[in-house]
Design an enzyme around this catalytic site. Structure first.
Site, PDB file in Angstrom:
ATOM      1  N   HIS A 262     -75.747  79.914  27.165  1.00 21.74           N
ATOM      2  CA  HIS A 262     -75.145  78.897  28.037  1.00 21.74           C
ATOM      3  C   HIS A 262     -75.855  78.792  29.388  1.00 21.74           C
ATOM      4  O   HIS A 262     -76.164  77.700  29.861  1.00 21.74           O
ATOM      5  CB  HIS A 262     -73.663  79.210  28.250  1.00 21.74           C
ATOM      6  CG  HIS A 262     -72.888  79.282  26.973  1.00 21.74           C
ATOM      7  ND1 HIS A 262     -72.595  78.176  26.230  1.00 21.74           N
ATOM      8  CD2 HIS A 262     -72.370  80.350  26.303  1.00 21.74           C
ATOM      9  CE1 HIS A 262     -71.910  78.529  25.156  1.00 21.74           C
ATOM     10  NE2 HIS A 262     -71.763  79.846  25.175  1.00 21.74           N
TER      11      HIS A 262
HETATM   12  C1  BDR Z   1     -70.240  81.677  30.409  1.00 20.24           C
HETATM   13  O1  BDR Z   1     -69.688  82.723  29.630  1.00 20.24           O
HETATM   14  C2  BDR Z   1     -70.436  83.861  29.884  1.00 20.24           C
HETATM   15  O2  BDR Z   1     -70.281  84.842  28.880  1.00 20.24           O
HETATM   16  C3  BDR Z   1     -71.833  83.373  30.011  1.00 20.24           C
HETATM   17  O3  BDR Z   1     -72.634  84.253  30.771  1.00 20.24           O
HETATM   18  C4  BDR Z   1     -71.690  82.021  30.658  1.00 20.24           C
HETATM   19  O4  BDR Z   1     -71.959  82.055  32.035  1.00 20.24           O
HETATM   20  C5  BDR Z   1     -70.012  80.354  29.721  1.00 20.24           C
HETATM   21  O5  BDR Z   1     -68.630  80.137  29.555  1.00 20.24           O
END
Ligand code: BDR
Ligand code: CA
Length: 335
Positions: A262
């Site tokens: 993400h």
């Molecule tokens: C976020 O969830 C985390 O686990 C990731 O690092 C990302 O920033 C997305 O919802």
């Protein structure tokens, strides 16, 4: 782990985007992270991107507790040894993080890559580093938030006028349709500190949200392992370690045959906005709902109340974004 490497010589053959040529003056950014494998991948890309000048990397608790987030930031920057050393900020340790039933990041947050621990700039709170950088470079800095919004909210609480000197704000978080990864309705970053998220989203600052549905369009398959930089390079060694872990964890925990990174997509949203579709919305964050705390709420009524306060990225050219991620990692291994 590979030993010391020769000092950096930029490789002019590395192209960062098929569509955009690097500007002459790099854009100043603060990268705010809770590493986290995808945070670490985004950070690796950012530190070696000639279009960016990373003025600070600030830690925040989230994927890992605050102390571990600080240690991971310091270890990553020291190990990667970028051409320009950014200022580093320590995560506030007075935040109560919600319990997490599972984590795809491993117990250390970095998939067990076992970086040497260092202590580069202990003692400088993220909040102070962010405030000083924003004041030193008014309206020049893009703040890239890849973790819970605790740090920026605190800076804004302490000095509300700081909002005027934030150049741009890119937030990896929220959902478009309320299908979260932390709860049924909330993404992890907004869920961890909903009050902070609400504070930041309500600020009259130009901002872009990169929600889960959009970051989720980029699903990296096993074939990317063949396209990563060689294990002999520093970046290659840890990127391979972290992503090998990510493939295993996301298959075991989520039943997924590919991985989502993400925050890496969030970084590409900052560097290559032309690869994304966007819409301007009036948005807020739920802070009290038993089932909906941390949910991004977008006003979709025909006659909405309140001024538009954010752009939300509703989709992307997934292949091109993946290409940017792989090129960014390749560049990190060659400079
Ligand atoms: C976020 O969830 C985390 O686990 C990731 O690092 C990302 O920033 C997305 O919802
Ligand atoms: Ca993150």
């Amino acid at each position: 782990m590979p030993g010391p490497r020769p000092k950096h010589t930029p490789d002019p053959s590395i192209e960062f985007s098929p569509r955009v040529s690097p500007p002459t003056t790099p854009r100043k950014v603060i990268i705010d992270v809770d590493p986290g494998v995808d945070d670490a991948i985004a950070l690796t890309m950012a530190l070696f991107d000639p279009r960016l000048e990373v003025v600070a990397v600030t830690a925040v608790g989230g994927n890992v507790p605050p102390e571990q987030a600080t240690a991971n930031v310091q270890a990553l920057v020291a190990y990667l040894d970028p051409p320009r050393l950014p200022r580093l900020g320590a995560a506030p340790d007075d935040v109560a993080l919600p319990a997490r039933p599972y984590s795809v990041h491993g117990s250390d947050g970095l998939g067990g890559v076992d970086l040497p621990r260092v202590n580069l700039h202990a003692g400088h709170a993220s909040e102070k580093v962010i405030w000083e950088c924003l004041r030193a470079h008014p309206r020049e800095i893009t703040f890239v938030a890849l973790g819970p919004l605790t740090n920026l909210a605190r800076v804004l609480q302490r000095d509300p006028s700081i909002a005027e000197v934030i150049g741009d704000l890119v937030i990896c978080g929220g959902t478009l349709h309320g299908c979260g990864n932390a709860t049924p309705t909330a993404d992890f970053n907004l869920y961890c500190d909903p009050a902070a998220a609400r504070h930041v989203i309500r600020e009259p600052v130009t901002k872009t949200l990169v929600p889960l549905e959009t970051t989720g369009q980029v699903l990296l398959g096993f074939d990317v392992l063949d396209q990563l930089p060689a294990e002999e390079s520093r970046a290659g060694a840890i990127v391979r370690g972290m992503l090998t872990h990510a493939f295993r964890a996301q298959r075991q925990i989520l039943g997924s045959e590919g991985i989502h990174l993400h925050d890496a997509v969030g970084l590409v949203a900052a560097t290559n906005p032309e690869l994304f579709e966007r819409t301007t919305v009036t948005a807020d964050v739920e802070v009290t709902g038993e089932l909906t705390s941390g949910m991004l709420v977008i006003d979709r009524r025909q006659i909405r109340r309140g001024r538009p306060n954010a752009d939300v990225l509703t989709g992307c050219d997934a292949a091109a974004v993946q290409d940017c991620v792989l090129r960014g990692l390749a560049a990190a291994a060659t400079t």
